[in-house]
Structures are given as structure tokens and as C-alpha cells.
Scaffold this motif. Structure first.
Motif, PDB file in Angstrom:
ATOM      1  N   LEU A  25       0.953  -1.173   0.239  1.00 51.98           N
ATOM      2  CA  LEU A  25      -0.072  -0.134   0.162  1.00 51.98           C
ATOM      3  C   LEU A  25       0.771   1.214   0.045  1.00 51.98           C
ATOM      4  O   LEU A  25       0.535   2.354  -0.819  1.00 51.98           O
ATOM      5  CB  LEU A  25      -1.029   0.052   1.280  1.00 51.98           C
ATOM      6  CG  LEU A  25      -2.017  -1.069   1.294  1.00 51.98           C
ATOM      7  CD1 LEU A  25      -2.668  -1.269   2.726  1.00 51.98           C
ATOM      8  CD2 LEU A  25      -3.157  -0.731   0.213  1.00 51.98           C
ATOM      9  N   VAL A  26       1.870   1.277   0.903  1.00 52.39           N
ATOM     10  CA  VAL A  26       2.627   2.463   0.885  1.00 52.39           C
ATOM     11  C   VAL A  26       3.558   2.588  -0.270  1.00 52.39           C
ATOM     12  O   VAL A  26       3.514   3.682  -0.786  1.00 52.39           O
ATOM     13  CB  VAL A  26       3.874   2.297   2.209  1.00 52.39           C
ATOM     14  CG1 VAL A  26       4.944   3.265   1.973  1.00 52.39           C
ATOM     15  CG2 VAL A  26       3.010   2.465   3.436  1.00 52.39           C
ATOM     16  N   ALA A  27       4.179   1.723  -0.925  1.00 54.01           N
ATOM     17  CA  ALA A  27       4.897   1.555  -2.280  1.00 54.01           C
ATOM     18  C   ALA A  27       3.876   2.067  -3.542  1.00 54.01           C
ATOM     19  O   ALA A  27       4.307   2.990  -3.915  1.00 54.01           O
ATOM     20  CB  ALA A  27       5.372   0.204  -2.546  1.00 54.01           C
ATOM     21  N   CYS A  28       2.629   1.610  -3.452  1.00 55.86           N
ATOM     22  CA  CYS A  28       1.749   2.189  -4.373  1.00 55.86           C
ATOM     23  C   CYS A  28       1.613   3.474  -4.321  1.00 55.86           C
ATOM     24  O   CYS A  28       1.569   4.461  -5.132  1.00 55.86           O
ATOM     25  CB  CYS A  28       0.524   1.076  -4.428  1.00 55.86           C
ATOM     26  SG  CYS A  28      -0.841   1.530  -5.814  1.00 55.86           S
ATOM     27  N   TRP A  29       1.052   3.969  -3.124  1.00 58.78           N
ATOM     28  CA  TRP A  29       0.808   5.445  -2.867  1.00 58.78           C
ATOM     29  C   TRP A  29       2.116   6.295  -3.038  1.00 58.78           C
ATOM     30  O   TRP A  29       1.780   7.292  -3.815  1.00 58.78           O
ATOM     31  CB  TRP A  29       0.167   5.600  -1.368  1.00 58.78           C
ATOM     32  CG  TRP A  29      -0.465   6.761  -1.056  1.00 58.78           C
ATOM     33  CD1 TRP A  29      -0.749   7.808  -1.756  1.00 58.78           C
ATOM     34  CD2 TRP A  29      -1.262   6.875   0.108  1.00 58.78           C
ATOM     35  NE1 TRP A  29      -1.883   8.675  -1.360  1.00 58.78           N
ATOM     36  CE2 TRP A  29      -2.038   7.954   0.097  1.00 58.78           C
ATOM     37  CE3 TRP A  29      -1.412   5.924   1.435  1.00 58.78           C
ATOM     38  CZ2 TRP A  29      -3.003   8.651   0.924  1.00 58.78           C
ATOM     39  CZ3 TRP A  29      -2.627   6.490   2.130  1.00 58.78           C
ATOM     40  CH2 TRP A  29      -2.902   7.661   1.828  1.00 58.78           C
ATOM     41  N   VAL A  30       3.206   5.854  -2.633  1.00 54.22           N
ATOM     42  CA  VAL A  30       4.470   6.705  -3.271  1.00 54.22           C
ATOM     43  C   VAL A  30       4.612   6.722  -4.661  1.00 54.22           C
ATOM     44  O   VAL A  30       4.711   7.623  -5.418  1.00 54.22           O
ATOM     45  CB  VAL A  30       5.531   6.106  -2.370  1.00 54.22           C
ATOM     46  CG1 VAL A  30       7.176   6.627  -3.203  1.00 54.22           C
ATOM     47  CG2 VAL A  30       5.839   6.267  -1.138  1.00 54.22           C
ATOM     48  N   GLU A  31       4.443   5.491  -5.524  1.00 53.30           N
ATOM     49  CA  GLU A  31       4.562   5.640  -6.722  1.00 53.30           C
ATOM     50  C   GLU A  31       3.449   6.388  -7.608  1.00 53.30           C
ATOM     51  O   GLU A  31       3.958   7.122  -8.242  1.00 53.30           O
ATOM     52  CB  GLU A  31       4.409   4.177  -7.314  1.00 53.30           C
ATOM     53  CG  GLU A  31       4.456   3.889  -8.870  1.00 53.30           C
ATOM     54  CD  GLU A  31       4.310   2.526  -9.047  1.00 53.30           C
ATOM     55  OE1 GLU A  31       3.665   2.175 -10.057  1.00 53.30           O
ATOM     56  OE2 GLU A  31       5.002   1.550  -8.258  1.00 53.30           O
ATOM     57  N   VAL A  32       2.302   6.425  -7.268  1.00 56.81           N
ATOM     58  CA  VAL A  32       1.263   7.137  -7.775  1.00 56.81           C
ATOM     59  C   VAL A  32       1.423   8.623  -7.767  1.00 56.81           C
ATOM     60  O   VAL A  32       1.270   9.459  -8.488  1.00 56.81           O
ATOM     61  CB  VAL A  32      -0.164   6.526  -7.296  1.00 56.81           C
ATOM     62  CG1 VAL A  32      -1.293   7.506  -7.754  1.00 56.81           C
ATOM     63  CG2 VAL A  32      -0.668   5.212  -7.671  1.00 56.81           C
ATOM     64  N   THR A  33       1.879   9.013  -6.042  1.00 54.70           N
ATOM     65  CA  THR A  33       2.137  10.259  -5.779  1.00 54.70           C
ATOM     66  C   THR A  33       3.118  10.849  -6.679  1.00 54.70           C
ATOM     67  O   THR A  33       2.829  12.028  -7.439  1.00 54.70           O
ATOM     68  CB  THR A  33       2.107  10.486  -4.655  1.00 54.70           C
ATOM     69  OG1 THR A  33       0.957  10.050  -3.766  1.00 54.70           O
ATOM     70  CG2 THR A  33       2.409  12.006  -3.976  1.00 54.70           C
ATOM     71  N   ASN A  34       4.177  10.494  -6.809  1.00 51.28           N
ATOM     72  CA  ASN A  34       5.477  10.898  -7.355  1.00 51.28           C
ATOM     73  C   ASN A  34       5.142  10.722  -9.030  1.00 51.28           C
ATOM     74  O   ASN A  34       6.027  11.673  -9.670  1.00 51.28           O
ATOM     75  CB  ASN A  34       6.633  10.068  -7.095  1.00 51.28           C
ATOM     76  CG  ASN A  34       6.993  10.277  -5.682  1.00 51.28           C
ATOM     77  OD1 ASN A  34       6.478  11.226  -4.954  1.00 51.28           O
ATOM     78  ND2 ASN A  34       7.828   9.333  -5.062  1.00 51.28           N
ATOM     79  N   ALA A  35       4.254  10.122  -9.464  1.00 51.01           N
ATOM     80  CA  ALA A  35       3.837  10.227 -10.668  1.00 51.01           C
ATOM     81  C   ALA A  35       3.130  11.221 -11.265  1.00 51.01           C
ATOM     82  O   ALA A  35       2.490  11.258 -12.262  1.00 51.01           O
ATOM     83  CB  ALA A  35       3.248   9.137 -11.289  1.00 51.01           C
ATOM     84  N   GLY A  36       2.459  12.109 -10.176  1.00 54.61           N
ATOM     85  CA  GLY A  36       1.604  13.350 -10.353  1.00 54.61           C
ATOM     86  C   GLY A  36       0.068  12.995 -10.119  1.00 54.61           C
ATOM     87  O   GLY A  36      -0.692  13.632 -10.112  1.00 54.61           O
ATOM     88  N   GLY A  37      -0.171  11.695  -9.200  1.00 51.96           N
ATOM     89  CA  GLY A  37      -1.419  11.544  -9.258  1.00 51.96           C
ATOM     90  C   GLY A  37      -2.102  12.173  -7.891  1.00 51.96           C
ATOM     91  O   GLY A  37      -1.311  12.171  -7.135  1.00 51.96           O
ATOM     92  N   ALA A  38      -3.374  12.209  -8.255  1.00 49.06           N
ATOM     93  CA  ALA A  38      -4.089  13.014  -7.352  1.00 49.06           C
ATOM     94  C   ALA A  38      -4.667  11.977  -6.121  1.00 49.06           C
ATOM     95  O   ALA A  38      -5.947  11.709  -6.060  1.00 49.06           O
ATOM     96  CB  ALA A  38      -5.358  13.827  -7.950  1.00 49.06           C
ATOM     97  N   ALA A  39      -3.786  11.543  -5.353  1.00 48.91           N
ATOM     98  CA  ALA A  39      -3.983  10.538  -4.170  1.00 48.91           C
ATOM     99  C   ALA A  39      -3.892  11.143  -2.870  1.00 48.91           C
ATOM    100  O   ALA A  39      -3.773  10.079  -1.980  1.00 48.91           O
ATOM    101  CB  ALA A  39      -3.400   9.304  -4.754  1.00 48.91           C
ATOM    102  N   GLY A  40      -4.071  12.301  -2.611  1.00 53.47           N
ATOM    103  CA  GLY A  40      -3.829  12.747  -1.098  1.00 53.47           C
ATOM    104  C   GLY A  40      -2.426  13.402  -0.632  1.00 53.47           C
ATOM    105  O   GLY A  40      -2.645  13.984   0.299  1.00 53.47           O
ATOM    106  N   PHE A  41      -1.656  13.242  -1.653  1.00 54.95           N
ATOM    107  CA  PHE A  41      -0.310  14.012  -1.400  1.00 54.95           C
ATOM    108  C   PHE A  41      -0.022  15.025  -2.409  1.00 54.95           C
ATOM    109  O   PHE A  41       0.492  14.499  -3.390  1.00 54.95           O
ATOM    110  CB  PHE A  41       0.831  13.067  -0.874  1.00 54.95           C
ATOM    111  CG  PHE A  41       0.824  12.326   0.316  1.00 54.95           C
ATOM    112  CD1 PHE A  41       1.358  12.903   1.306  1.00 54.95           C
ATOM    113  CD2 PHE A  41       0.285  10.964   0.259  1.00 54.95           C
ATOM    114  CE1 PHE A  41       1.438  12.028   2.703  1.00 54.95           C
ATOM    115  CE2 PHE A  41       0.400  10.235   1.408  1.00 54.95           C
ATOM    116  CZ  PHE A  41       0.711  10.771   2.458  1.00 54.95           C
TER     117      PHE A  41
END
Length: 180
Positions: A25-41
């Protein structure tokens, strides 16, 4: 990728989250956020040290009546996830809110996000007894089109509500899925 190629499941209590699932879960959230995803960070880059407390808080709040994780796995690995929550206050307990809808960046465009959203709709209706779902999406990235294809409708916007950087103000788009 059709829904049958995915393992879709839900997690309803903190004790169902293994250390390995927490890491995924942490790895996915980091990956999505760092790719510009609008996921909470909203301000990448982020790292596991920043995301881990948010995952821990989300997991600690899991309860069948009020908060569930919905997970999609492909080949045994986490492909995407989301959180659905309801407020227990009687006035609004008939609706829930989607949070943190995300798909691993290397798997985007394969229907994983759509499968998660279709699956959570059934869970919300059939298991949680909800009548509608709501979400707030970041404007400027096509999310209203994605959700619109899945039956969601835009019910409002807050123009310029989100400031991602100097000169980069985005609308916050409010959407609803009703009836479930």
C-alpha cells in the motif's frame, strides 16, 4: 484487463492488513503520488517515511460499518486500491465517500481503476447499505471523464480550490454516484 483477470477483495479490519500488504500500500501510494497522481499528497516527491503514517492511520480506522479498503491484485501483486468510508452520524450515514483511488503506474490503462470502482459500488450497496457514493476529484487531469464513464455525475466545482504551485490552481470537482 477484465475484472476476471484481477483478484478483487476487501479488507474491513486492521488485523487483515499484513506487514507485506502494508508495504505494498505504501509503495503504491508513493509511486502514484510521485507520478503526479491526485491521491492525497499534492506535493511530490514523497517517500515511504511520509506515506507510512497515512497508511497506518487509514488501516487503524478500518471497520466493516464505516471504512473498508478495496484491493485489486494481478499475479499476486497489488495493482491498485481505494478506500470507502461512511460517516456514522445518522443524518449522513446513507452515503459514503471514495478516497485514494489509485492504480500502479505501470498498469494504468488496463481497467484496474474501473474494476475497483465497479466493485466498491456493489460493496457499498449490498454490504454497507449505502444509497450513494461521493468523491472530490482534482480538475485538469481528466478524472471527471473517467468517473463519468462509470456512471458518476458532476454535481459541483470549487473553482481554483486547489493550489498545486504558483500559477497552477485547479478546480475541485464534486461527483456523486446515485442510486447505487
Amino acid at each position: 484487463m477484465d475484472d476476471s483477470a484481477l483478484d478483487l477483495r476487501q479488507v474491513t479490519t486492521p488485523d487483515e492488513v499484513s506487514p507485506e500488504l502494508r508495504r505494498e500500500l505504501v509503495a503504491c501510494w508513493v509511486e502514484v503520488t510521485n507520478a503526479g497522481g491526485a491521491a492525497g499528497f499534492p506535493f511530490p516527491p514523497v517517500d515511504a517515511g511520509q506515506v507510512s503514517p497515512a497508511v497506518d492511520s487509514l488501516v487503524a480506522g478500518l471497520a466493516p460499518e464505516t471504512s473498508r479498503l478495496v484491493l485489486a491484485s494481478a499475479g499476486g501483486d497489488l495493482a491498485g486500491w481505494l478506500n470507502v468510508r461512511r460517516d456514522p452520524f445518522a443524518l449522513v450515514a446513507h452515503w459514503g465517500t471514495l478516497h485514494h483511488v489509485q492504480t500502479r503506474t505501470g498498469l494504468r490503462g488496463r481497467g484496474i481503476g474501473a474494476a475497483l470502482v465497479r466493485h466498491v459500488r456493489r460493496i457499498a450497496r449490498d454490504e454497507m447499505g449505502l444509497e450513494q457514493l461521493r468523491l472530490a476529484a482534482r480538475g485538469g487531469v481528466g478524472l471527471e471523464t473517467f468517473y463519468g464513464r462509470l456512471g458518476w455525475r458532476e454535481i459541483g466545482r470549487w473553482p481554483g480550490a486547489l493550489r498545486l504551485g504558483p500559477g497552477d490552481d485547479r478546480d475541485e470537482i464534486l461527483m456523486v454516484l446515485a442510486p447505487l
